[in-house]
Each structure stands twice: as structure tokens, then as C-alpha cells.
Enzyme design. Structure first.
Site: not given
Ligand code: CMP
Length: 139
Positions: A11, A51, A59, A87, A93, A104, A117, A128
Site C-alpha cells: 500500500k 474495494y 471506512f 494471511r 488487519t 503488518r 492487502h 483480484e
Molecule cells: P485490506 O486487506 O486492504 O482489506 C480491506 C481494508 O479495509 C483493510 O485491509 C483495511 O486497510 C481497511 N479496514 C478494514 N477495517 C477497517 C476499519 N475498521 N477502519 C479502517 N480501515 C479498515
């Protein structure tokens, strides 16, 4: 039966901080083969489409704005059990909740700028990978 490929994005903030090399090293060390890769800057409309599953969540607007704010690295990664293993490698996340040593935890800034991601299912990985790569761009 689990699939052998997943999709990842390094990212914008991780790119800006100079973490591309370190993140790719982790991916290589974990035994993934990189079968496709691009360094690109997507527009807001592309981020929204990518997305789309999150549309309407609180968000979503900030996330798509962030993902189109600077260059990213998109890749297809291959390995047995790729989705689950990747993962595990990236961690939770929210970087604050991610296990020690995960991508992460090491390179994430916050839940939005969480370094990478990773696809959350084989079905998502298929969609994707196809979103960013044509057949002739995969090796
Ligand atoms: P990603 O794996 O890119 O998939 C969806 C993205 O949404 C996730 O990583 C986060 O960056 C974002 N995301 C998910 N939950 C939240 C949250 N509660 N607040 C802000 N961003 C979020």
C-alpha cells in the site's frame, strides 16, 4: 482443496516509507513465487471498483482515497495453501493487533495503512488477480 495463488498490494504508505524491498524479502523467505508484479498508481475509480465489497462501510471512502493517493505494488503470489499462508505472514488487519514478526506488525502504520492487502479467500484471489493482470502478464 485449497488454491495455490493469492493477490497482494503493497500500500501507498509502505511504498513511501521505502518498505518494498523488505516486504518482498519476507514474501520470498516464506516460500512464495511471484508470478506477476506491477508498480502502479491507481485512480480513485479503480480503487472504488477493487474495494467494491466494502462499499457503504464507514471506512470505505477514506480507504479508496488512500489507495489512490500514491504508487502501490500489486503482485500474484504462488504457493500451496497461498491465501491462508499469506494471511498468516501479514498478520491481523490492524497492525497493533498483528503478531510479532508479521508484515503488518513490522511495516504497518495503522488499520488503513496496514502495509499490505491479502486476498481473504480463493474466490477473492481469483477476482483480484484478474482485476489487475491479464493472462499474458503472468509468468
Ligand atoms: P485490506 O486487506 O486492504 O482489506 C480491506 C481494508 O479495509 C483493510 O485491509 C483495511 O486497510 C481497511 N479496514 C478494514 N477495517 C477497517 C476499519 N475498521 N477502519 C479502517 N480501515 C479498515
Amino acid at each position: 482443496m485449497t488454491g495455490n495463488k493469492t493477490f497482494t498490494i503493497i500500500k501507498p504508505v509502505a511504498v513511501r516509507h521505502g518498505y518494498i524491498g523488505s516486504i518482498l524479502a519476507k514474501i520470498n523467505e516464506a516460500g512464495f513465487r511471484i508470478s506477476a508484479m506491477k508498480f502502479i498508481h491507481i485512480r480513485l475509480e479503480e480503487a472504488k471498483a477493487f474495494y467494491a465489497a466494502h462499499e457503504g462501510k464507514p471506512f470505505y471512502e477514506a480507504l479508496v482515497s488512500f489507495m489512490s493517493s500514491g504508487p502501490i505494488v500489486v503482485s500474484i503470489l504462488e504457493k500451496e495453501n497461498a491465501v491462508e499462508d499469506y494471511r498468516k505472514l501479514i498478520g491481523a488487519t490492524n497492525p497493533a493487533d498483528a503478531a510479532e514478526g508479521t508484515i503488518r506488525r513490522l511495516y504497518g502504520t495503522n488499520i488503513q495503512a496496514n502495509a499490505t492487502h491479502g486476498s481473504d479467500s480463493d474466490e477473492a484471489a481469483e477476482v483480484e488477480c484478474n482485476f489487475f493482470f491479464s493472462k499474458s502478464e503472468r509468468f
